[in-house]
Motif scaffolding. Structure first.
Motif, short mmCIF file in Angstrom:
data_model
loop_
_atom_site.label_atom_id
_atom_site.label_comp_id
_atom_site.label_asym_id
_atom_site.label_seq_id
_atom_site.Cartn_x
_atom_site.Cartn_y
_atom_site.Cartn_z
N ARG A 272 68.72 36.02 60.17
CA ARG A 272 69.70 34.93 60.29
C ARG A 272 71.13 35.43 60.43
N PHE A 273 71.53 36.41 59.60
CA PHE A 273 72.93 36.81 59.56
C PHE A 273 73.20 38.17 60.21
N GLY A 274 72.15 38.88 60.59
CA GLY A 274 72.34 40.19 61.21
C GLY A 274 71.95 41.30 60.28
N ARG A 275 71.24 42.30 60.83
CA ARG A 275 70.72 43.38 59.99
C ARG A 275 71.82 44.33 59.51
N LYS A 276 72.87 44.49 60.32
CA LYS A 276 73.94 45.39 59.90
C LYS A 276 74.63 44.89 58.63
N LYS A 277 74.95 43.61 58.58
CA LYS A 277 75.61 43.05 57.41
C LYS A 277 74.73 43.18 56.16
N VAL A 278 73.44 42.90 56.32
CA VAL A 278 72.53 42.97 55.18
C VAL A 278 72.39 44.42 54.71
N LEU A 279 72.26 45.36 55.63
CA LEU A 279 72.13 46.78 55.25
C LEU A 279 73.38 47.28 54.55
N MET A 280 74.56 46.93 55.05
CA MET A 280 75.80 47.39 54.43
C MET A 280 75.97 46.81 53.02
N THR A 281 75.70 45.53 52.87
CA THR A 281 75.85 44.88 51.57
C THR A 281 74.85 45.44 50.55
N ALA A 282 73.60 45.58 50.98
CA ALA A 282 72.56 46.10 50.09
C ALA A 282 72.83 47.55 49.72
N GLY A 287 73.90 51.29 45.75
CA GLY A 287 74.49 52.58 45.39
C GLY A 287 75.23 52.53 44.07
N LEU A 288 75.96 51.45 43.85
CA LEU A 288 76.68 51.31 42.59
C LEU A 288 75.72 51.18 41.40
N LEU A 289 74.61 50.50 41.60
CA LEU A 289 73.61 50.38 40.53
C LEU A 289 72.99 51.74 40.21
N PHE A 290 72.75 52.56 41.23
CA PHE A 290 72.23 53.91 40.98
C PHE A 290 73.20 54.71 40.13
N MET A 291 74.48 54.62 40.46
CA MET A 291 75.49 55.37 39.70
C MET A 291 75.57 54.93 38.25
N ALA A 292 75.12 53.70 37.97
CA ALA A 292 75.20 53.17 36.60
C ALA A 292 74.02 53.61 35.74
N VAL A 293 72.98 54.18 36.33
CA VAL A 293 71.79 54.56 35.55
C VAL A 293 72.12 55.55 34.43
N VAL A 370 74.20 60.13 40.54
CA VAL A 370 75.53 60.09 41.16
C VAL A 370 75.42 60.42 42.64
N PHE A 371 74.68 61.49 42.97
CA PHE A 371 74.50 61.87 44.38
C PHE A 371 73.78 60.77 45.15
N LEU A 372 72.74 60.22 44.53
CA LEU A 372 71.94 59.20 45.20
C LEU A 372 72.78 57.95 45.49
N GLY A 373 73.52 57.49 44.49
CA GLY A 373 74.35 56.30 44.68
C GLY A 373 75.45 56.52 45.69
N ALA A 374 76.07 57.71 45.65
CA ALA A 374 77.17 58.01 46.57
C ALA A 374 76.69 58.01 48.02
N ALA A 375 75.45 58.43 48.26
CA ALA A 375 74.91 58.45 49.62
C ALA A 375 74.84 57.04 50.19
N TYR A 376 74.42 56.08 49.38
CA TYR A 376 74.31 54.70 49.85
C TYR A 376 75.69 54.06 50.04
N VAL A 377 76.62 54.38 49.18
CA VAL A 377 77.98 53.84 49.34
C VAL A 377 78.61 54.38 50.62
N LEU A 378 78.42 55.69 50.89
CA LEU A 378 78.97 56.29 52.10
C LEU A 378 78.37 55.64 53.35
N PHE A 379 77.06 55.36 53.31
CA PHE A 379 76.41 54.69 54.43
C PHE A 379 77.06 53.35 54.72
N SER A 380 77.33 52.58 53.69
CA SER A 380 77.93 51.26 53.87
C SER A 380 79.31 51.37 54.49
N LEU A 381 80.07 52.37 54.10
CA LEU A 381 81.40 52.56 54.67
C LEU A 381 81.33 52.97 56.14
#
Length: 396
Positions: A272-282, A287-293, A370-381
């Protein structure tokens, strides 16, 4: 007069059989990595060597992906799928029969080859058959099937108390059932887009695919990195953080359960809204949740909630990434794009356990997340730098 096979044919449709195969493939993947990691940790094997050893499975998968497209073109879906299932079925019960970790290394490579054959055939089949308006939903159903098995797999750790061979034998029996169903009920076919003319320009196709869809192919790498790290490194992280093996076996399924709960909703949202938006938001939120573990310490409930949240958000990354690539690319490029996604997945899967193992041995255990979460945050950026254009497809 109708035979028994005729009556059962509607029940065992190709879709049902493929879903069954993917569930069991996820089951074996979800069990094998944490069980062998626990075995090696109990033997006193260092975390870096443990991570390197776990990466052997993905070395086999990577090797298979190098020839998967050509094999599929020659054999068709059924024979390649059947070969992968048989290879995993034969290799699994051999693990508890030998104690030499060098033999385990070879067996992991064989399982990786079989798993790669299974996933390559099933993923490509679904992509080629799915219309664009239903692609997110259909590929999410595929991801849910794998996630279901992957979530149940770690619970097999509890069966070890009845004997180290029990979970491996049960898996082999399940694969044997699927072999029978594939042989009897699954039709053989080849993707129409694979012909000799299209194969000739493969190097140029790869460059063209990267130019059009590089961002859509990164999720496969991140998913491989995440999956291998969670199954290979988290059991070691958990033991060193004060969690018991029972706690670990109970926590890992919740990561997959989160993925199961959000796979279909994320797929529908992407339609409905586009895969790029969903991938970036997720990716950003996960990534932030991984960093909180690491902040949760050894609090079972806190880790459980974080795993469900992160798993729900990034658990569909591989499937949504493929769906996004299918949106961006002409249909005749999808087989090659699927091979590239497999390369990325395997590279991430090889890098994940090694980076995590080295981080825990030479740095600090929290660096794993920390490494795992940072990878997902970088992808979103990186998504802000990607300008992808949807490609009009000619339906098969």
């Amino acid at each position: 007069m109708k035979t028994t096979s005729s009556y059962l044919k509607p029940i065992f449709s190709p879709t049902v059989i493929l879903i069954g195969v993917i569930i069991i493939a996820g089951l074996s993947q979800g069990l094998l990595l944490p069980v062998l990691s626990i075995f090696m940790e109990q033997r006193g094997v260092s975390s870096s060597v443990n991570g390197l050893h776990a990466a052997a499975l993905y070395v086999g998968s990577f090797a298979m992906s190098l020839v998967a497209e050509r094999l599929l073109r020659r054999t068709g879906f059924k024979k390649l799928l059947l070969s992968g299932v048989v290879l995993v079925m034969v290799a699994l019960p051999l693990f508890p029969l030998v104690a030499d970790v060098r033999i385990w290394l070879v067996l992991r490579i064989l399982v990786g080859i079989g798993d790669s054959a299974i996933h390559f055939t099933s993923q490509l089949w679904m992509l080629l058959l799915s219309p664009p308006e239903k692609r997110g939903r259909n590929i999410s159903l595929y991801g849910m099937s794998y996630g279901l098995g992957f979530s149940i797999g770690p619970l097999g750790i509890r069966l070890l108390s009845y004997g180290h061979a029990i979970p491996f034998v049960i898996l082999s029996v399940l694969f044997l059932v699927m072999v029978v169903l594939v042989v009897v009920y699954l039709p053989n076919r080849s993707p129409e887009s694979m012909d000799s003319k299209e194969q000739a320009g493969a190097p140029r196709q790869v460059l063209h695919i990267y130019r059009l869809a590089w961002f859509a192919l990164i999720p496969a790498l991140l998913y491989g990195y995440m999956e291998a790290s969670m199954n290979s490194n988290f059991p070691i992280y958990g033991l060193r953080s004060g969690l018991s093996s029972e706690d670990i076996s109970s926590l890992l399924p919740f990561f997959g359960i989160g993925g199961l709960l959000l796979q279909l909703p994320l797929g529908l949202l992407s339609d409905r809204f586009g895969r790029k938006k969903v991938l970036m938001t997720a990716g950003l939120t996960g990534g932030l949740l991984f960093m909180a573990v690491p902040l949760a310490g050894n609090d079972f409930v806190a880790i459980l909630l974080l795993f469900m949240g992160a798993g729900g958000l990034v658990g569909s990354f591989f499937s949504l990434g493929l769906a996004y690539a299918a949106d961006l690319l002409p249909r005749h490029l999808l087989p090659v794009a699927n091979v590239i996604a497999s390369f990325h997945f395997n590279f991430g899967s090889i890098a994940g356990p090694n980076l995590g193992g080295m981080a825990m041995q030479w740095g600090a255990a929290p660096l794993l997340f920390v490494f795992l979460g940072a990878a997902y945050v970088l992808f979103s950026l990186l998504g802000f730098a990607f300008r992808g254009n949807m490609t009009k497809k000619v339906q098969m």
